[in-house]
Design an enzyme around this catalytic site. Structure first.
Site, PDB file in Angstrom:
ATOM      1  N   GLU A  36       0.819  -1.217   0.000  1.00  0.00           N
ATOM      2  CA  GLU A  36       0.000   0.000   0.000  1.00  0.00           C
ATOM      3  C   GLU A  36       0.855   1.270   0.000  1.00  0.00           C
ATOM      4  O   GLU A  36       0.525   2.245  -0.671  1.00  0.00           O
ATOM      5  CB  GLU A  36      -0.955   0.007   1.196  1.00  0.00           C
ATOM      6  N   TYR A  89      -6.691   6.686   3.744  1.00  0.00           N
ATOM      7  CA  TYR A  89      -6.826   5.627   2.739  1.00  0.00           C
ATOM      8  C   TYR A  89      -6.105   4.348   3.171  1.00  0.00           C
ATOM      9  O   TYR A  89      -6.663   3.248   3.141  1.00  0.00           O
ATOM     10  CB  TYR A  89      -6.283   6.069   1.367  1.00  0.00           C
ATOM     11  N   ASP A 149      -9.729   6.280  -2.823  1.00  0.00           N
ATOM     12  CA  ASP A 149      -8.537   6.652  -3.600  1.00  0.00           C
ATOM     13  C   ASP A 149      -8.994   7.248  -4.929  1.00  0.00           C
ATOM     14  O   ASP A 149     -10.182   7.469  -5.145  1.00  0.00           O
ATOM     15  CB  ASP A 149      -7.633   5.430  -3.821  1.00  0.00           C
TER      16      ASP A 149
END
Length: 350
Positions: free
Chosen positions: A33, A116, A134
């Site tokens: 991520e 996020y 996102d």
DNA sequence: AAGCCGGGGGA
DNA sequence: TCCCCAGGCTT
């Protein structure tokens, strides 16, 4: 109208096979991520593989040096992501006994993990009911529901976030979150979206109102700052003089060369240039222009000039930031791309 | 709330 | 060229 079942069905038939999808290990998901922040999957994938090979566990990551991390990160940009990762790996060792957290409220307190990423890790690793928001999700929601609030405005963040939170309720958050992002990446693309084969087309507001190309709305970014970097490449006894960049500007902790920055309207004006280089070196340097490059960043355009310094400068000693490096060491230290490209050229051609 | 932080790929 | 990418931090 609820589009979640169709998005999930689309996902199960169309998803890419990606290494971080076959695990619930929060450390591995975190690695992916952070690397994928503002980075396309194809660009981040090789970095993910190298990081996982170098640091199989968060304990291995925490034991790394900043230079090791930045070297692995070299070329990916947004280098604070790498520095924050090291900080967070060490925090996980100290605060959480080496067990990478999976709860949103714990994750959000770690450096480099924002809204996020905390939602992504907590939903992927522990199926916590948190909505990811996102660029893909913004786009899918804006088009499907016909929302014209600019997504890069505070109001946009608020209204899209509220809708995303509502839509994740009652869903398998792990699957749904990945599904809507993958749908945005592959089907509801920014340019030339595949509307003709889209399962959501019948109820898509943008498609039915010929607004697909207009949504999502976005506020125009301001003009970029223009800068001129004049670099001096000095060699003495087979060593190259390099400089580690300080806090407060771009490319923090990465290496470049002794630098004179001149005013933005033009390449170096002779008087200004002579004065500043004399200040930097303590004498009038013999300069030979080598290469000019234009380097574009998110908020800056940098016109870069490299000069060979033909004087002998034996009295310019290494300091905390200035270092005489062998050619091998100069290749090895982490550098921004514009410097790395020059060094590769310089060390092979000259 | 606004500004800042990289680099690459597609159209 | 312009736009956008599995965003977040600082002021």
């Amino acid at each position: 109208m609820n589009f979640q079942p169709e998005i999930i069905a689309w996902y199960l038939n169309n998803k890419r096979e990606l290494p971080w999808r076959n695990t619930s290990d929060a450390y591995i998901i975190w690695l992916s991520e952070i690397i994928l922040q503002q980075t396309r999957v194809e660009q981040g994938l090789p970095y993910f593989n190298r990081f996982l090979a170098a640091f199989p566990t968060v304990q291995d990551f925490a034991a790394a040096t900043e230079s090791e991390v930045l070297k692995l990160w070299e070329g990916l940009g947004y280098y604070s992501r790498g520095r924050n990762m090291l900080h967070t790996a060490r925090a996980v060792m100290e605060l959480h006994g080496g067990i990478f957290p999976t709860a949103y409220d714990t994750l959000i307190q770690l450096k480099g993990i924002g809204d996020y990423t905390a939602a992504a890790i907590s939903s992927f690793a522990a199926n916590e009911s948190r909505a990811v928001l996102d660029g893909n999700v913004f786009r899918v929601l804006a088009r499907y529901y016909g929302m014209d609030t600019p997504i890069n405005s505070p109001a946009g963040k608020k209204v899209f976030s509220a809708l995303a939170d509502e839509l994740v309720q009652g869903q398998d958050a792990s699957i749904y979150n990945q599904a809507i992002m993958e749908f945005g990446a592959l089907q509801c693309k920014p340019k030339s979206p595949l509307c003709e084969s889209c399962p959501l087309r019948p109820d898509c507001f943008a498609y039915n109102h010929q607004q697909v190309h207009l949504l999502p709305m976005k506020l125009k970014p301001g003009a970029k700052r223009v800068r001129h970097f004049n670099y001096f490449v000095a060699e003495h006894n087979g060593q190259v003089l390099m400089k580690q960049r300080a806090a407060g500007d771009i490319w923090q902790q990465l290496y470049d060369f002794p630098l004179v920055e001149t005013s933005a309207e033009h390449y170096a004006v002779p008087e200004e240039f002579a004065q500043k280089t004399a200040e930097l070196f303590g004498f009038s340097p013999l300069l030979r222009p080598m290469i000019n490059k234009k380097h574009v960043l998110t908020h800056q355009i940098i016109y870069v000039q490299f000069f060979a310094l033909d004087n002998n400068i034996p009295n310019f000693n290494s300091t905390a930031s200035f270092k005489w490096l062998s050619r091998a060491a100069a290749m090895e230290v982490p550098k921004p791309n514009v410097i790395n490209d020059f060094v590769k050229f310089y060390l092979t051609k000259l």
